[in-house]
Design a protein around this motif. Structure first.
Motif, short mmCIF file in Angstrom:
data_model
loop_
_atom_site.label_atom_id
_atom_site.label_comp_id
_atom_site.label_asym_id
_atom_site.label_seq_id
_atom_site.Cartn_x
_atom_site.Cartn_y
_atom_site.Cartn_z
N GLY A 146 -2.14 -32.11 -23.27
CA GLY A 146 -0.91 -31.36 -23.25
C GLY A 146 0.08 -31.80 -24.29
O GLY A 146 1.12 -31.21 -24.46
N SER A 147 -0.24 -32.84 -25.01
CA SER A 147 0.68 -33.28 -26.05
C SER A 147 0.50 -32.43 -27.29
O SER A 147 -0.50 -31.76 -27.47
CB SER A 147 0.44 -34.76 -26.40
N VAL A 148 1.50 -32.50 -28.16
CA VAL A 148 1.51 -31.67 -29.35
C VAL A 148 1.31 -32.52 -30.58
O VAL A 148 1.99 -33.51 -30.76
CB VAL A 148 2.84 -30.91 -29.45
N VAL A 346 6.94 -28.21 -21.90
CA VAL A 346 7.06 -28.93 -23.17
C VAL A 346 8.32 -29.78 -23.17
O VAL A 346 9.40 -29.29 -22.81
CB VAL A 346 7.09 -27.94 -24.35
N THR A 350 9.25 -32.97 -28.23
CA THR A 350 8.09 -32.43 -28.94
C THR A 350 8.51 -31.72 -30.21
O THR A 350 7.88 -31.86 -31.26
CB THR A 350 7.33 -31.46 -28.03
N CYS A 375 0.47 -26.39 -33.40
CA CYS A 375 0.82 -26.77 -32.03
C CYS A 375 0.07 -25.91 -31.03
O CYS A 375 -0.50 -26.41 -30.06
CB CYS A 375 2.33 -26.61 -31.84
N HIS A 376 0.03 -24.59 -31.25
CA HIS A 376 -0.65 -23.68 -30.34
C HIS A 376 -2.16 -23.91 -30.33
O HIS A 376 -2.82 -23.68 -29.32
CB HIS A 376 -0.36 -22.23 -30.74
N GLN A 378 -3.65 -26.86 -30.73
CA GLN A 378 -4.02 -28.18 -30.20
C GLN A 378 -3.46 -28.49 -28.83
O GLN A 378 -3.92 -29.41 -28.16
CB GLN A 378 -3.54 -29.26 -31.18
N THR A 379 -2.48 -27.73 -28.36
CA THR A 379 -1.83 -28.03 -27.09
C THR A 379 -2.60 -27.43 -25.93
O THR A 379 -2.84 -26.22 -25.88
CB THR A 379 -0.39 -27.50 -27.09
N LYS A 404 -6.30 -23.83 -23.98
CA LYS A 404 -5.21 -24.14 -24.91
C LYS A 404 -4.35 -22.90 -25.14
O LYS A 404 -4.72 -21.79 -24.76
CB LYS A 404 -5.78 -24.66 -26.24
#
Length: 418
Positions: A146-148, A346, A350, A375-376, A378-379, A404
């Motif tokens: 859940g991290s960016v 979020v 972030t 970000c979109h 990998q999150t 994701k």
């Protein structure tokens, strides 16, 4: 045979050390009141209430503007605690000894009334006070699922600079090596028996004019110039609309390091729209006065610092404080704070960086389209306990990869450009 053991050789658990510490201070440690729920739902609900109403002045395990709250249901009855939270001034005015003692101990600061809180709200709040605040572990795991990742836009300028520098260095090394090879071969050939034509060729002097006029030299110089021009052009293109590091001077020297860092005031307390709308909202002077009407500031006229005096002046004159906007997306882009903060979970840091460490706020991230897309990609979606995603999780159940943002339309153009 008897074996003697030194006291220092006995392993002590952390719980034992804590118990000894409290015994040395003459403090008794009690279990939390059994009437208070320890369910995760109650603790989570209580945390929201605490952050919205209490965190500005209170901490769970140490004194702040107000007393530490952990164990309050052991020191006081639940009914008394509810009365004090709802209307502490009424309890003090009634002559209640405990309320008066707290009032005097903390410099007679007035705690705002919370009569709007229901009994369920208060019990959830007490559940968080007694069993909550494991946020440190959550913050430590922020780099996990859940991290960016801090993506960039296109090829960073630093990479292009490195590539060009490497190419120039490689070219120079090649020229040096070729010069050394020619020098060694020339010396070797001069020691060998050669005919007259070969001797004349070896002994000829270098004509640098011919080198500079040669096709190879022209091609190399032209390639370097073109590469330099292209790099400069790309650098300029990538900086259009990018204000990373922008830190304008504000009309009031407000310190996020002091308020959000030292005093741990939650972002949502001042930026009230962050969980309910598109914009986070710039706080009005009235929000500042919620605290500063009760807090005395040392220095300046009448004990008020010059910066705080500006807030008083804005309120007295009924004029808004003209804050300078730091983060400003182009009009062609749509960003909704509530969608990211309330639904996506979020954290403010972030996108805005370590805001709690900034004396002067600056734009931490590039906030470019490439940064958002990375970000979109990998999150991971935080689906646990969030009914908003139940159907999407069901549809994604056949995939082995985590769900994701890109899987729920996060890369669609119309999401941000409508």
């Amino acid at each position: 045979m008897s074996i003697k053991r030194s006291l220092t050789s006995v392993p002590l658990k952390l719980s034992t050390l804590l118990m000894l510490f409290f015994l040395m201070l003459g403090t008794q440690v009690f279990a939390a009141n059994p009437e208070v729920s320890d369910s995760e739902e109650a603790i989570a609900a209580g945390k929201s209430i605490f952050n919205a109403n209490c965190k500005t002045c209170h901490k769970l395990d140490q004194k702040s503007v107000g007393p530490a709250l952990r164990g309050v249901t052991d020191r006081r009855s639940i009914d008394w605690t509810k009365k004090f939270i709802r209307n502490s001034q009424a309890l003090i005015a009634s002559g209640d000894a405990q309320a008066v003692a707290i009032y005097n101990e903390f410099n007679q600061l007035v705690m705002p009334n919370h009569e709007f809180l229901s009994d369920d709200d208060l019990m959830n709040l007490l559940a968080y006070v007694e069993y909550g605040d494991k946020a440190d572990a959550a913050v430590a795991s922020a780099g996990g699922e859940g991290s960016v990742a801090a993506g960039g836009a296109g090829i960073p300028s630093e990479y292009l600079t490195i590539i060009l520098a490497v190419l120039v260095i490689v070219l120079l090394l090649i020229l040096i090596v070729l010069g050394l090879i020619i020098s060694i071969l020339t010396k070797y050939l001069k020691t060998q028996p050669l005919d007259e034509a070969d001797q004349e060729f070896i002994n000829q002097k270098s004509d640098f004019k011919k080198v500079f006029r040669s096709d190879a030299f022209v091609i190399i110089i032209t390639a370097l110039v073109v590469a330099l021009v292209v790099k400069t052009a790309l650098d300029e293109l990538y900086t259009i609309g990018v204000q990373q590091g922008y830190a304008p001077k504000q009309p009031i020297a407000f310190s996020h390091q002091l308020h959000a860092g030292q005093y741990e005031i939650p972002c949502q307390y001042c930026h009230t729209g962050v969980e309910i709308g598109k914009s986070a909202n710039i706080p009005s002077a009235n929000i500042c006065m919620n605290c500063h009407m009760h807090i005395q500031n040392v220095g300046g006229k009448d004990g008020i610092s010059p910066e705080i005096a500006k807030i008083y002046a804005a309120v007295d004159e009924n004029k808004p404080i003209e804050w300078v906007r730091v983060h400003n997306l182009p009009d062609l882009s749509y960003f909704n704070h509530a969608q990211h903060v309330a639904v996506g979970g979020v954290e403010c840091q972030t996108c805005h960086g370590p805001i709690e460490e900034m004396e002067v706020v600056y734009q931490h991230s590039t906030l470019t389209m490439g940064w958002c897309i990375d970000c979109h990609r990998q999150t991971s979606i935080r689906t646990e306990g969030n009914e908003y995603y139940d159907k999407l999780v069901q549809l994604h159940s056949g995939s082995k990869n985590a769900l994701k943002v890109k899987d729920i339309g996060g890369l669609e153009c119309a999401k941000c450009h409508y």
